[in-house]
Design a protein around this motif. Structure first.
Motif, PDB file in Angstrom:
ATOM      1  N   TRP A 187     -13.714 -85.036  51.267  1.00 29.39           N
ATOM      2  CA  TRP A 187     -14.994 -84.328  51.171  1.00 29.39           C
ATOM      3  C   TRP A 187     -15.989 -84.981  52.115  1.00 29.39           C
ATOM      4  O   TRP A 187     -16.095 -86.213  52.162  1.00 29.39           O
ATOM      5  CB  TRP A 187     -15.525 -84.366  49.743  1.00 29.39           C
ATOM      6  CG  TRP A 187     -14.800 -83.443  48.813  1.00 29.39           C
ATOM      7  CD1 TRP A 187     -13.725 -83.738  48.029  1.00 29.39           C
ATOM      8  CD2 TRP A 187     -15.087 -82.060  48.592  1.00 29.39           C
ATOM      9  NE1 TRP A 187     -13.332 -82.627  47.327  1.00 29.39           N
ATOM     10  CE2 TRP A 187     -14.145 -81.587  47.645  1.00 29.39           C
ATOM     11  CE3 TRP A 187     -16.057 -81.171  49.085  1.00 29.39           C
ATOM     12  CZ2 TRP A 187     -14.146 -80.266  47.189  1.00 29.39           C
ATOM     13  CZ3 TRP A 187     -16.043 -79.868  48.628  1.00 29.39           C
ATOM     14  CH2 TRP A 187     -15.109 -79.413  47.697  1.00 29.39           C
ATOM     15  N   HIS A 257     -14.759 -79.543  52.905  1.00 28.01           N
ATOM     16  CA  HIS A 257     -13.578 -80.097  52.241  1.00 28.01           C
ATOM     17  C   HIS A 257     -12.391 -79.929  53.181  1.00 28.01           C
ATOM     18  O   HIS A 257     -12.082 -78.813  53.613  1.00 28.01           O
ATOM     19  CB  HIS A 257     -13.317 -79.378  50.916  1.00 28.01           C
ATOM     20  CG  HIS A 257     -12.208 -79.980  50.116  1.00 28.01           C
ATOM     21  ND1 HIS A 257     -11.469 -79.273  49.187  1.00 28.01           N
ATOM     22  CD2 HIS A 257     -11.694 -81.246  50.097  1.00 28.01           C
ATOM     23  CE1 HIS A 257     -10.563 -80.064  48.644  1.00 28.01           C
ATOM     24  NE2 HIS A 257     -10.677 -81.261  49.174  1.00 28.01           N
ATOM     25  N   PRO A 291     -15.027 -85.158  43.930  1.00 25.15           N
ATOM     26  CA  PRO A 291     -16.102 -84.718  43.031  1.00 25.15           C
ATOM     27  C   PRO A 291     -16.081 -85.491  41.718  1.00 25.15           C
ATOM     28  O   PRO A 291     -15.020 -85.780  41.165  1.00 25.15           O
ATOM     29  CB  PRO A 291     -15.781 -83.234  42.822  1.00 25.15           C
ATOM     30  CG  PRO A 291     -14.988 -82.831  44.021  1.00 25.15           C
ATOM     31  CD  PRO A 291     -14.193 -84.036  44.400  1.00 25.15           C
ATOM     32  N   VAL A 328     -21.493 -78.125  44.318  1.00 28.39           N
ATOM     33  CA  VAL A 328     -20.630 -77.940  43.148  1.00 28.39           C
ATOM     34  C   VAL A 328     -19.367 -77.215  43.605  1.00 28.39           C
ATOM     35  O   VAL A 328     -19.413 -76.019  43.896  1.00 28.39           O
ATOM     36  CB  VAL A 328     -21.343 -77.129  42.050  1.00 28.39           C
ATOM     37  CG1 VAL A 328     -20.401 -76.909  40.866  1.00 28.39           C
ATOM     38  CG2 VAL A 328     -22.609 -77.834  41.592  1.00 28.39           C
ATOM     39  N   PRO A 393     -18.435 -81.835  37.818  1.00 26.32           N
ATOM     40  CA  PRO A 393     -18.162 -82.655  38.999  1.00 26.32           C
ATOM     41  C   PRO A 393     -18.890 -82.124  40.238  1.00 26.32           C
ATOM     42  O   PRO A 393     -18.885 -80.920  40.506  1.00 26.32           O
ATOM     43  CB  PRO A 393     -16.643 -82.557  39.155  1.00 26.32           C
ATOM     44  CG  PRO A 393     -16.135 -82.229  37.788  1.00 26.32           C
ATOM     45  CD  PRO A 393     -17.179 -81.338  37.180  1.00 26.32           C
ATOM     46  N   VAL A 394     -19.500 -83.036  40.985  1.00 29.83           N
ATOM     47  CA  VAL A 394     -20.242 -82.679  42.196  1.00 29.83           C
ATOM     48  C   VAL A 394     -19.900 -83.671  43.296  1.00 29.83           C
ATOM     49  O   VAL A 394     -19.355 -84.746  43.059  1.00 29.83           O
ATOM     50  CB  VAL A 394     -21.774 -82.685  41.947  1.00 29.83           C
ATOM     51  CG1 VAL A 394     -22.149 -81.662  40.880  1.00 29.83           C
ATOM     52  CG2 VAL A 394     -22.266 -84.075  41.543  1.00 29.83           C
ATOM     53  N   VAL A 395     -20.244 -83.302  44.527  1.00 31.22           N
ATOM     54  CA  VAL A 395     -20.261 -84.236  45.649  1.00 31.22           C
ATOM     55  C   VAL A 395     -21.690 -84.286  46.174  1.00 31.22           C
ATOM     56  O   VAL A 395     -22.445 -83.315  46.031  1.00 31.22           O
ATOM     57  CB  VAL A 395     -19.287 -83.823  46.767  1.00 31.22           C
ATOM     58  CG1 VAL A 395     -17.853 -83.962  46.302  1.00 31.22           C
ATOM     59  CG2 VAL A 395     -19.549 -82.406  47.237  1.00 31.22           C
TER      60      VAL A 395
END
Length: 532
Positions: A187, A257, A291, A328, A393-395
Protein backbone atom coordinates in the motif's frame (compact mmCIF):
# COMPACT_ATOMS: atom_id res chain seq x y z
CA UNK A 1 -68.81 -101.74 -4.00
CA UNK A 2 -69.81 -99.50 -1.14
CA UNK A 3 -67.56 -96.61 -0.07
CA UNK A 4 -65.52 -97.63 2.97
CA UNK A 5 -66.78 -94.60 4.90
CA UNK A 6 -70.33 -95.43 3.98
CA UNK A 7 -69.80 -99.15 4.88
CA UNK A 8 -68.46 -98.21 8.29
CA UNK A 9 -71.44 -96.06 8.95
CA UNK A 10 -73.88 -98.75 7.91
CA UNK A 11 -72.09 -101.36 9.97
CA UNK A 12 -72.11 -99.13 13.03
CA UNK A 13 -75.81 -98.65 12.68
CA UNK A 14 -76.48 -102.33 12.15
CA UNK A 15 -74.18 -103.45 15.04
CA UNK A 16 -75.39 -100.97 17.67
CA UNK A 17 -76.98 -102.69 20.68
CA UNK A 18 -80.43 -101.28 21.26
CA UNK A 19 -79.98 -101.77 24.98
CA UNK A 20 -76.75 -99.75 25.23
CA UNK A 21 -76.83 -96.38 26.79
CA UNK A 22 -76.93 -93.21 24.60
CA UNK A 23 -73.36 -92.01 23.85
CA UNK A 24 -74.26 -88.69 22.22
CA UNK A 25 -73.63 -86.50 25.33
CA UNK A 26 -70.04 -87.84 25.74
CA UNK A 27 -69.28 -87.10 22.08
CA UNK A 28 -70.33 -83.43 22.50
CA UNK A 29 -68.12 -83.10 25.53
CA UNK A 30 -65.17 -84.40 23.59
CA UNK A 31 -65.87 -81.93 20.79
CA UNK A 32 -65.88 -79.04 23.20
CA UNK A 33 -62.73 -80.23 24.86
CA UNK A 34 -61.01 -80.51 21.46
CA UNK A 35 -61.98 -77.00 20.56
CA UNK A 36 -60.62 -75.69 23.89
CA UNK A 37 -57.38 -77.54 23.37
CA UNK A 38 -57.08 -76.08 19.86
CA UNK A 39 -57.68 -72.58 21.11
CA UNK A 40 -55.13 -73.06 23.84
CA UNK A 41 -52.68 -74.40 21.32
CA UNK A 42 -53.25 -71.43 19.03
CA UNK A 43 -52.82 -68.99 21.95
CA UNK A 44 -49.65 -70.71 22.99
CA UNK A 45 -48.34 -70.42 19.48
CA UNK A 46 -49.21 -66.70 19.37
CA UNK A 47 -47.54 -66.05 22.69
CA UNK A 48 -44.54 -68.08 21.65
CA UNK A 49 -44.32 -66.20 18.34
CA UNK A 50 -44.63 -62.84 20.05
CA UNK A 51 -41.95 -63.77 22.52
CA UNK A 52 -39.77 -64.83 19.63
CA UNK A 53 -40.28 -61.54 17.85
CA UNK A 54 -39.47 -59.59 21.04
CA UNK A 55 -36.39 -61.71 21.58
CA UNK A 56 -35.31 -61.16 17.99
CA UNK A 57 -35.78 -57.41 18.30
CA UNK A 58 -33.80 -57.42 21.54
CA UNK A 59 -31.01 -59.40 19.92
CA UNK A 60 -30.90 -57.04 16.93
CA UNK A 61 -30.83 -54.01 19.24
CA UNK A 62 -28.07 -55.57 21.30
CA UNK A 63 -26.08 -56.29 18.20
CA UNK A 64 -26.56 -52.68 17.08
CA UNK A 65 -25.08 -51.49 20.35
CA UNK A 66 -22.02 -53.65 20.08
CA UNK A 67 -18.92 -51.93 18.59
CA UNK A 68 -18.45 -52.97 15.02
CA UNK A 69 -15.00 -53.85 13.81
CA UNK A 70 -13.39 -50.95 11.94
CA UNK A 71 -10.32 -50.37 9.84
CA UNK A 72 -8.78 -46.90 9.75
CA UNK A 73 -5.98 -45.79 7.48
CA UNK A 74 -3.86 -42.88 8.77
CA UNK A 75 -3.55 -40.05 6.26
CA UNK A 76 0.11 -39.78 5.34
CA UNK A 77 1.62 -36.37 6.08
CA UNK A 78 5.01 -34.87 5.47
CA UNK A 79 6.46 -32.01 7.51
CA UNK A 80 8.79 -29.85 5.51
CA UNK A 81 11.02 -27.19 7.01
CA UNK A 82 11.89 -24.66 4.28
CA UNK A 83 15.52 -23.84 3.82
CA UNK A 84 16.11 -20.40 5.38
CA UNK A 85 16.22 -17.76 2.67
CA UNK A 86 18.56 -14.83 2.31
CA UNK A 87 17.41 -11.52 3.76
CA UNK A 88 16.90 -9.00 0.96
CA UNK A 89 16.43 -5.23 0.91
CA UNK A 90 16.01 -3.04 -2.16
CA UNK A 91 16.62 0.70 -2.32
CA UNK A 92 14.40 2.56 -4.83
CA UNK A 93 17.19 4.23 -6.80
CA UNK A 94 17.67 7.75 -8.10
CA UNK A 95 15.08 10.49 -8.32
CA UNK A 96 13.56 10.52 -11.79
CA UNK A 97 11.90 12.93 -14.17
CA UNK A 98 9.81 12.53 -17.31
CA UNK A 99 11.82 13.76 -20.28
CA UNK A 100 15.20 15.37 -20.14
CA UNK A 101 16.26 18.80 -18.89
CA UNK A 102 15.57 20.31 -22.30
CA UNK A 103 11.97 19.06 -22.23
CA UNK A 104 12.46 16.46 -24.95
CA UNK A 105 11.21 12.87 -24.75
CA UNK A 106 8.44 13.83 -22.32
CA UNK A 107 7.21 10.27 -21.93
CA UNK A 108 10.59 8.74 -21.15
CA UNK A 109 11.89 8.71 -17.54
CA UNK A 110 15.42 9.90 -16.94
CA UNK A 111 17.59 10.26 -13.87
CA UNK A 112 18.26 13.38 -11.80
CA UNK A 113 21.60 12.08 -10.55
CA UNK A 114 22.53 9.33 -8.13
CA UNK A 115 21.54 8.75 -4.50
CA UNK A 116 23.86 8.16 -1.58
CA UNK A 117 23.23 4.71 -0.09
CA UNK A 118 24.00 3.53 3.44
CA UNK A 119 23.71 -0.21 4.19
CA UNK A 120 25.25 -2.73 6.59
CA UNK A 121 24.73 -6.35 7.57
CA UNK A 122 24.68 -7.18 11.27
CA UNK A 123 25.91 -10.68 12.09
CA UNK A 124 26.45 -11.67 8.44
CA UNK A 125 28.38 -10.49 5.41
CA UNK A 126 26.53 -8.04 3.17
CA UNK A 127 26.54 -8.20 -0.61
CA UNK A 128 25.05 -5.57 -2.88
CA UNK A 129 24.45 -5.09 -6.56
CA UNK A 130 22.51 -2.71 -8.82
CA UNK A 131 19.34 -3.82 -10.56
CA UNK A 132 20.30 -4.61 -14.14
CA UNK A 133 17.37 -3.19 -16.16
CA UNK A 134 15.27 -0.04 -15.81
CA UNK A 135 12.77 1.98 -17.84
CA UNK A 136 14.90 4.99 -16.86
CA UNK A 137 17.98 3.45 -18.49
CA UNK A 138 19.80 3.38 -15.15
CA UNK A 139 20.28 -0.40 -15.05
CA UNK A 140 23.59 -1.54 -13.62
CA UNK A 141 24.79 1.99 -12.80
CA UNK A 142 25.02 4.17 -9.66
CA UNK A 143 21.52 5.58 -10.26
CA UNK A 144 19.87 2.14 -10.43
CA UNK A 145 17.93 0.60 -7.54
CA UNK A 146 20.28 -1.45 -5.38
CA UNK A 147 19.69 -4.90 -3.94
CA UNK A 148 21.37 -5.88 -0.65
CA UNK A 149 21.52 -9.45 0.66
CA UNK A 150 22.80 -11.35 3.67
CA UNK A 151 22.80 -15.14 4.09
CA UNK A 152 20.59 -16.69 6.78
CA UNK A 153 22.21 -16.77 10.21
CA UNK A 154 20.90 -16.72 13.77
CA UNK A 155 20.39 -13.14 14.92
CA UNK A 156 21.61 -11.68 11.63
CA UNK A 157 19.85 -8.70 10.10
CA UNK A 158 20.49 -5.86 7.70
CA UNK A 159 19.35 -2.32 7.04
CA UNK A 160 19.78 0.19 4.27
CA UNK A 161 18.62 3.67 3.33
CA UNK A 162 19.28 6.22 0.62
CA UNK A 163 19.04 9.97 0.20
CA UNK A 164 19.39 12.53 -2.55
CA UNK A 165 19.23 16.28 -3.01
CA UNK A 166 17.54 17.51 -6.19
CA UNK A 167 18.83 20.76 -7.61
CA UNK A 168 17.31 21.33 -11.03
CA UNK A 169 15.16 24.10 -12.43
CA UNK A 170 11.96 22.11 -11.90
CA UNK A 171 13.10 19.67 -9.22
CA UNK A 172 14.42 20.82 -5.86
CA UNK A 173 14.41 19.44 -2.36
CA UNK A 174 15.60 16.49 -0.31
CA UNK A 175 14.30 12.92 -0.47
CA UNK A 176 15.14 9.97 1.75
CA UNK A 177 13.86 6.40 1.75
CA UNK A 178 14.61 3.14 3.48
CA UNK A 179 15.56 0.02 1.59
CA UNK A 180 12.54 -2.30 1.77
CA UNK A 181 11.81 -6.00 1.70
CA UNK A 182 10.06 -7.26 -1.46
CA UNK A 183 6.39 -8.09 -1.02
CA UNK A 184 3.37 -9.34 -2.92
CA UNK A 185 1.05 -6.69 -1.44
CA UNK A 186 2.06 -3.05 -0.99
CA UNK A 187 0.00 0.00 0.00
CA UNK A 188 1.27 3.46 -0.95
CA UNK A 189 -0.19 6.68 0.47
CA UNK A 190 0.99 9.91 -1.12
CA UNK A 191 1.41 11.70 -4.39
CA UNK A 192 -0.89 13.80 -6.55
CA UNK A 193 -1.61 14.16 -10.24
CA UNK A 194 -3.25 17.59 -9.98
CA UNK A 195 -1.91 20.44 -12.13
CA UNK A 196 1.76 21.06 -11.34
CA UNK A 197 2.09 17.78 -9.43
CA UNK A 198 3.83 14.76 -10.91
CA UNK A 199 3.81 11.29 -9.35
CA UNK A 200 5.81 8.33 -10.62
CA UNK A 201 5.19 4.77 -9.47
CA UNK A 202 8.33 2.65 -9.49
CA UNK A 203 8.19 -1.15 -9.35
CA UNK A 204 11.41 -3.10 -8.78
CA UNK A 205 11.61 -6.88 -9.03
CA UNK A 206 14.80 -8.30 -7.48
CA UNK A 207 13.65 -11.92 -7.76
CA UNK A 208 14.79 -14.43 -10.40
CA UNK A 209 11.27 -14.79 -11.85
CA UNK A 210 9.03 -12.29 -13.63
CA UNK A 211 6.33 -10.53 -11.63
CA UNK A 212 2.82 -9.72 -12.87
CA UNK A 213 1.39 -6.68 -11.12
CA UNK A 214 -2.16 -5.41 -10.72
CA UNK A 215 -2.93 -1.90 -9.42
CA UNK A 216 -5.86 -0.55 -7.44
CA UNK A 217 -6.02 3.24 -7.20
CA UNK A 218 -8.41 4.86 -4.73
CA UNK A 219 -9.41 8.54 -4.83
CA UNK A 220 -11.84 10.89 -3.11
CA UNK A 221 -14.41 9.81 -5.71
CA UNK A 222 -13.82 6.08 -5.24
CA UNK A 223 -11.80 3.49 -7.17
CA UNK A 224 -10.18 4.61 -10.42
CA UNK A 225 -10.99 2.55 -13.49
CA UNK A 226 -8.58 2.61 -16.41
CA UNK A 227 -7.25 0.12 -18.96
CA UNK A 228 -3.89 -1.48 -18.31
CA UNK A 229 -4.03 -1.52 -14.52
CA UNK A 230 -3.55 -5.29 -14.42
CA UNK A 231 -1.17 -7.60 -16.20
CA UNK A 232 1.81 -5.24 -15.76
CA UNK A 233 4.90 -7.37 -16.25
CA UNK A 234 8.02 -6.52 -14.27
CA UNK A 235 10.78 -8.75 -15.54
CA UNK A 236 13.17 -10.46 -13.17
CA UNK A 237 15.93 -8.10 -12.08
CA UNK A 238 14.30 -4.99 -13.52
CA UNK A 239 12.55 -1.72 -12.65
CA UNK A 240 9.39 -0.30 -14.21
CA UNK A 241 8.59 3.43 -14.05
CA UNK A 242 4.91 4.31 -14.49
CA UNK A 243 3.46 7.86 -14.49
CA UNK A 244 0.44 7.67 -12.21
CA UNK A 245 -1.40 10.27 -14.32
CA UNK A 246 -1.62 7.69 -17.09
CA UNK A 247 -4.19 5.84 -14.98
CA UNK A 248 -5.51 8.57 -12.67
CA UNK A 249 -5.21 12.09 -14.15
CA UNK A 250 -6.10 15.10 -12.00
CA UNK A 251 -6.43 13.10 -8.78
CA UNK A 252 -5.30 15.23 -5.85
CA UNK A 253 -5.24 12.47 -3.22
CA UNK A 254 -4.47 9.00 -4.60
CA UNK A 255 -3.83 5.84 -2.61
CA UNK A 256 -2.30 2.90 -4.50
CA UNK A 257 -2.42 -0.83 -3.81
CA UNK A 258 0.14 -2.96 -5.62
CA UNK A 259 -0.46 -6.72 -5.85
CA UNK A 260 2.24 -8.91 -7.38
CA UNK A 261 2.09 -12.52 -8.57
CA UNK A 262 5.17 -14.53 -9.40
CA UNK A 263 8.13 -12.47 -8.22
CA UNK A 264 7.74 -10.11 -5.28
CA UNK A 265 8.43 -6.42 -5.82
CA UNK A 266 9.38 -3.20 -4.04
CA UNK A 267 7.20 -0.18 -4.87
CA UNK A 268 7.64 3.55 -4.29
CA UNK A 269 5.83 6.78 -5.11
CA UNK A 270 7.94 9.76 -6.17
CA UNK A 271 6.10 13.08 -6.08
CA UNK A 272 7.34 16.47 -7.23
CA UNK A 273 5.67 19.88 -7.21
CA UNK A 274 6.01 22.84 -9.55
CA UNK A 275 3.92 25.91 -8.74
CA UNK A 276 3.93 28.12 -11.80
CA UNK A 277 7.64 28.29 -12.56
CA UNK A 278 8.78 27.54 -9.01
CA UNK A 279 9.88 24.07 -7.94
CA UNK A 280 8.15 23.18 -4.68
CA UNK A 281 9.94 20.07 -3.50
CA UNK A 282 10.30 16.35 -4.09
CA UNK A 283 9.63 13.24 -2.03
CA UNK A 284 10.11 9.48 -2.27
CA UNK A 285 7.64 7.39 -0.25
CA UNK A 286 7.51 3.66 0.33
CA UNK A 287 5.06 1.08 1.67
CA UNK A 288 2.83 2.12 4.58
CA UNK A 289 1.89 -1.37 5.81
CA UNK A 290 -1.34 -3.32 5.62
CA UNK A 291 -4.71 -1.75 6.51
CA UNK A 292 -5.27 -1.66 10.28
CA UNK A 293 -7.57 -0.15 12.87
CA UNK A 294 -4.69 1.39 14.83
CA UNK A 295 -1.79 3.24 13.23
CA UNK A 296 1.09 5.23 14.70
CA UNK A 297 2.98 7.71 12.55
CA UNK A 298 6.11 8.43 14.58
CA UNK A 299 8.59 11.27 14.12
CA UNK A 300 6.34 13.77 12.31
CA UNK A 301 8.70 16.73 12.10
CA UNK A 302 7.48 20.29 11.68
CA UNK A 303 10.20 22.72 10.59
CA UNK A 304 9.93 26.38 9.57
CA UNK A 305 6.21 26.51 10.34
CA UNK A 306 6.23 30.33 10.21
CA UNK A 307 7.65 30.29 6.68
CA UNK A 308 4.97 27.80 5.63
CA UNK A 309 2.27 29.97 7.19
CA UNK A 310 3.40 32.97 5.16
CA UNK A 311 3.01 31.09 1.88
CA UNK A 312 -0.70 30.47 2.36
CA UNK A 313 -1.57 33.71 0.61
CA UNK A 314 0.32 32.70 -2.52
CA UNK A 315 -1.40 31.20 -5.54
CA UNK A 316 -1.44 27.38 -5.77
CA UNK A 317 0.05 26.84 -2.30
CA UNK A 318 -3.02 25.18 -0.80
CA UNK A 319 -1.27 21.84 -0.38
CA UNK A 320 1.49 23.33 1.75
CA UNK A 321 -0.74 22.86 4.81
CA UNK A 322 0.07 19.80 6.91
CA UNK A 323 -2.60 17.18 6.18
CA UNK A 324 -3.59 13.60 6.97
CA UNK A 325 -4.79 11.30 4.17
CA UNK A 326 -6.91 8.26 5.05
CA UNK A 327 -8.34 5.55 2.78
CA UNK A 328 -10.81 2.76 3.53
CA UNK A 329 -10.10 -0.29 1.34
CA UNK A 330 -13.05 -2.30 2.65
CA UNK A 331 -16.73 -2.37 1.73
CA UNK A 332 -17.93 -0.47 4.82
CA UNK A 333 -17.34 3.16 5.77
CA UNK A 334 -15.13 4.02 8.74
CA UNK A 335 -15.15 6.49 11.59
CA UNK A 336 -11.60 7.65 12.16
CA UNK A 337 -10.10 9.45 15.15
CA UNK A 338 -6.90 11.41 14.41
CA UNK A 339 -4.74 12.59 17.32
CA UNK A 340 -1.71 14.84 17.00
CA UNK A 341 0.50 14.17 20.03
CA UNK A 342 3.41 16.59 20.59
CA UNK A 343 6.63 15.26 22.02
CA UNK A 344 7.04 18.49 24.01
CA UNK A 345 4.66 18.35 26.95
CA UNK A 346 4.41 22.16 26.87
CA UNK A 347 2.61 22.06 23.53
CA UNK A 348 -1.08 21.28 23.13
CA UNK A 349 -2.20 18.26 21.20
CA UNK A 350 -5.07 18.13 18.72
CA UNK A 351 -7.74 15.56 17.98
CA UNK A 352 -10.55 15.34 15.44
CA UNK A 353 -12.79 12.82 13.71
CA UNK A 354 -13.15 11.87 10.06
CA UNK A 355 -15.89 9.95 8.28
CA UNK A 356 -14.36 8.07 5.35
CA UNK A 357 -16.55 6.21 2.86
CA UNK A 358 -15.74 2.72 1.66
CA UNK A 359 -13.23 2.47 -1.20
CA UNK A 360 -12.56 6.21 -0.94
CA UNK A 361 -9.89 8.62 0.24
CA UNK A 362 -10.35 11.59 2.55
CA UNK A 363 -7.77 14.28 3.29
CA UNK A 364 -8.03 16.90 6.03
CA UNK A 365 -5.69 19.56 7.40
CA UNK A 366 -3.83 18.30 10.43
CA UNK A 367 -4.80 21.46 12.33
CA UNK A 368 -8.53 20.97 11.68
CA UNK A 369 -9.32 21.04 15.41
CA UNK A 370 -7.02 23.96 16.25
CA UNK A 371 -8.45 27.13 17.75
CA UNK A 372 -6.09 29.91 16.73
CA UNK A 373 -6.34 33.51 15.66
CA UNK A 374 -6.33 34.15 11.95
CA UNK A 375 -2.79 33.96 10.61
CA UNK A 376 -1.36 32.26 13.72
CA UNK A 377 0.67 29.09 13.52
CA UNK A 378 -1.51 26.18 14.66
CA UNK A 379 1.24 23.55 14.72
CA UNK A 380 4.57 25.07 15.79
CA UNK A 381 7.99 23.63 15.06
CA UNK A 382 8.69 20.41 16.89
CA UNK A 383 8.38 16.64 16.84
CA UNK A 384 4.98 14.96 16.90
CA UNK A 385 3.31 11.58 16.65
CA UNK A 386 0.04 11.08 14.80
CA UNK A 387 -2.13 8.30 16.24
CA UNK A 388 -5.03 7.02 14.13
CA UNK A 389 -7.83 4.85 15.49
CA UNK A 390 -10.68 3.59 13.29
CA UNK A 391 -13.57 1.16 13.55
CA UNK A 392 -12.55 -0.36 10.20
CA UNK A 393 -9.10 -1.13 8.78
CA UNK A 394 -7.58 1.92 7.05
CA UNK A 395 -4.32 3.06 5.49
CA UNK A 396 -3.00 6.55 6.13
CA UNK A 397 -0.17 9.01 5.73
CA UNK A 398 0.69 12.57 6.74
CA UNK A 399 2.11 15.29 4.48
CA UNK A 400 4.19 18.10 6.00
CA UNK A 401 5.84 21.00 4.17
CA UNK A 402 8.65 23.35 5.03
CA UNK A 403 9.37 26.79 3.56
CA UNK A 404 12.07 29.35 4.26
CA UNK A 405 10.81 32.33 6.25
CA UNK A 406 11.85 35.40 4.21
CA UNK A 407 12.22 37.49 7.35
CA UNK A 408 14.36 34.98 9.19
CA UNK A 409 17.81 35.99 10.24
CA UNK A 410 20.35 35.68 7.47
CA UNK A 411 17.77 35.95 4.68
CA UNK A 412 18.08 38.83 2.27
CA UNK A 413 15.88 41.71 3.33
CA UNK A 414 14.78 42.24 -0.26
CA UNK A 415 12.83 38.95 -0.31
CA UNK A 416 9.11 39.70 -0.26
CA UNK A 417 6.30 37.72 1.32
CA UNK A 418 4.68 37.65 -2.12
CA UNK A 419 7.61 35.76 -3.68
CA UNK A 420 7.63 31.97 -3.52
CA UNK A 421 10.31 30.92 -1.04
CA UNK A 422 12.46 27.79 -1.33
CA UNK A 423 10.39 24.88 -0.01
CA UNK A 424 10.13 21.13 0.30
CA UNK A 425 7.71 18.54 1.63
CA UNK A 426 7.69 14.94 2.87
CA UNK A 427 5.21 12.14 3.33
CA UNK A 428 5.28 10.45 6.75
CA UNK A 429 4.05 6.85 6.83
CA UNK A 430 3.01 4.66 9.78
CA UNK A 431 5.70 2.89 11.78
CA UNK A 432 5.11 -0.82 12.39
CA UNK A 433 5.57 -2.24 15.88
CA UNK A 434 9.11 -3.57 16.23
CA UNK A 435 9.33 -7.28 17.02
CA UNK A 436 12.86 -7.46 18.43
CA UNK A 437 16.34 -6.07 17.95
CA UNK A 438 16.20 -4.06 14.74
CA UNK A 439 18.86 -2.53 12.52
CA UNK A 440 18.23 1.00 11.25
CA UNK A 441 20.28 2.80 8.61
CA UNK A 442 20.61 6.56 8.92
CA UNK A 443 20.94 8.01 5.44
CA UNK A 444 23.16 10.98 4.72
CA UNK A 445 21.14 14.13 5.24
CA UNK A 446 20.56 17.26 7.33
CA UNK A 447 20.14 16.93 11.12
CA UNK A 448 18.93 13.33 11.27
CA UNK A 449 16.80 12.37 14.26
CA UNK A 450 15.56 8.98 15.46
CA UNK A 451 12.11 9.22 17.05
CA UNK A 452 10.57 6.40 19.10
CA UNK A 453 6.93 6.14 20.20
CA UNK A 454 6.11 3.98 23.22
CA UNK A 455 2.50 2.68 23.18
CA UNK A 456 2.97 0.64 26.38
CA UNK A 457 2.13 1.54 29.97
CA UNK A 458 5.73 1.46 31.17
CA UNK A 459 8.72 3.59 30.24
CA UNK A 460 11.28 1.99 27.96
CA UNK A 461 15.00 2.43 27.35
CA UNK A 462 16.37 1.72 23.88
CA UNK A 463 20.05 1.26 23.16
CA UNK A 464 21.50 2.30 19.80
CA UNK A 465 24.61 0.20 19.11
CA UNK A 466 26.58 1.88 16.33
CA UNK A 467 27.95 -0.57 13.79
CA UNK A 468 31.42 -0.29 12.23
CA UNK A 469 32.54 2.26 14.74
CA UNK A 470 30.70 5.31 15.96
CA UNK A 471 29.18 6.29 19.27
CA UNK A 472 26.60 4.15 21.02
CA UNK A 473 23.51 5.98 22.26
CA UNK A 474 20.66 5.43 24.69
CA UNK A 475 17.13 6.82 24.65
CA UNK A 476 14.44 6.75 27.37
CA UNK A 477 10.85 6.85 26.11
CA UNK A 478 8.04 7.61 28.57
CA UNK A 479 4.97 5.40 28.78
CA UNK A 480 2.43 6.42 26.17
CA UNK A 481 4.75 9.09 24.82
CA UNK A 482 7.68 9.64 22.47
CA UNK A 483 11.28 10.75 22.50
CA UNK A 484 13.87 11.69 19.88
CA UNK A 485 17.63 11.69 19.68
CA UNK A 486 20.14 13.13 17.20
CA UNK A 487 21.92 10.37 15.30
CA UNK A 488 24.95 10.30 13.03
CA UNK A 489 24.31 10.38 9.27
CA UNK A 490 25.63 7.59 7.07
CA UNK A 491 25.57 5.20 10.04
CA UNK A 492 23.79 1.95 10.90
CA UNK A 493 22.59 1.30 14.45
CA UNK A 494 21.22 -1.84 16.06
CA UNK A 495 18.24 -0.96 18.24
CA UNK A 496 18.07 -3.26 21.25
CA UNK A 497 15.26 -3.55 23.83
CA UNK A 498 12.95 -2.12 21.16
CA UNK A 499 10.25 -4.80 21.12
CA UNK A 500 6.74 -3.30 21.08
CA UNK A 501 7.90 0.21 20.13
CA UNK A 502 7.51 2.26 16.93
CA UNK A 503 10.37 4.22 15.38
CA UNK A 504 11.17 6.53 12.48
CA UNK A 505 13.98 8.65 11.06
CA UNK A 506 13.56 12.27 9.96
CA UNK A 507 15.69 15.00 8.41
CA UNK A 508 15.15 18.76 8.32
CA UNK A 509 16.91 21.93 7.19
CA UNK A 510 16.06 25.04 5.20
CA UNK A 511 13.90 23.87 2.27
CA UNK A 512 14.75 20.24 3.00
CA UNK A 513 12.55 17.65 4.68
CA UNK A 514 12.62 13.84 4.69
CA UNK A 515 11.31 10.84 6.63
CA UNK A 516 11.06 7.04 6.64
CA UNK A 517 9.74 4.48 9.10
CA UNK A 518 11.86 1.82 10.79
CA UNK A 519 10.81 -1.83 10.37
CA UNK A 520 12.03 -5.12 11.77
CA UNK A 521 12.95 -7.97 9.45
CA UNK A 522 10.04 -10.05 8.21
CA UNK A 523 9.28 -13.42 9.85
CA UNK A 524 11.25 -16.48 8.80
CA UNK A 525 9.23 -19.34 7.27
CA UNK A 526 8.39 -22.13 9.74
CA UNK A 527 7.69 -25.86 9.22
CA UNK A 528 4.91 -26.74 6.75
CA UNK A 529 2.74 -29.88 7.02
CA UNK A 530 1.82 -31.31 3.61
CA UNK A 531 -1.25 -33.59 3.23
CA UNK A 532 -2.34 -35.33 0.02
Amino acid sequence: MPDPDETGAVAGAVDRDPGAPDLAPDAGQDERTGRARGAALVGLRVVTGTAGIVAAVAIIAAVGLLPLPSHRVAVPTVTVTPQPADQVRVCPGALLRLGDESGQNANTPSTLGAPTVTATGVGADLTGQPIGLSDADTGGGPSAPRQFTIPPAAGATLAGAQSQVADASDYTGFAAASCAEPSGSIWLVGGSTAVGRTTLLTLTNPSPVDATVALTILSSEGPVSAPGMSGIVVKAGSQRVIPLAGYAPDVAAPVVHVVSRGGQVVASLQQSIVRGLDAGGVDLGGAVGAPAKHLVIAGVRVFDAIGVNKTLGLSDWDDVVAAVRVAVPGARSAKVQVSLVPQDAKLDGLSFEMDVSSHQVSELALDSAAETDSGAVAIPDGMYSVVIDADRPVVAGVRVSTAVDPSAAGTAATVSDTVAPPSDFAWFGPSPVLNGDTAVAIARGPAPMLSVFNPTKASATVTLDAQAGGKDLSLVIPAGGSASIAVAPDTVYLLTHATGLCAAVSFAAAAQLGHYAVSSAGPVSGPITIRP
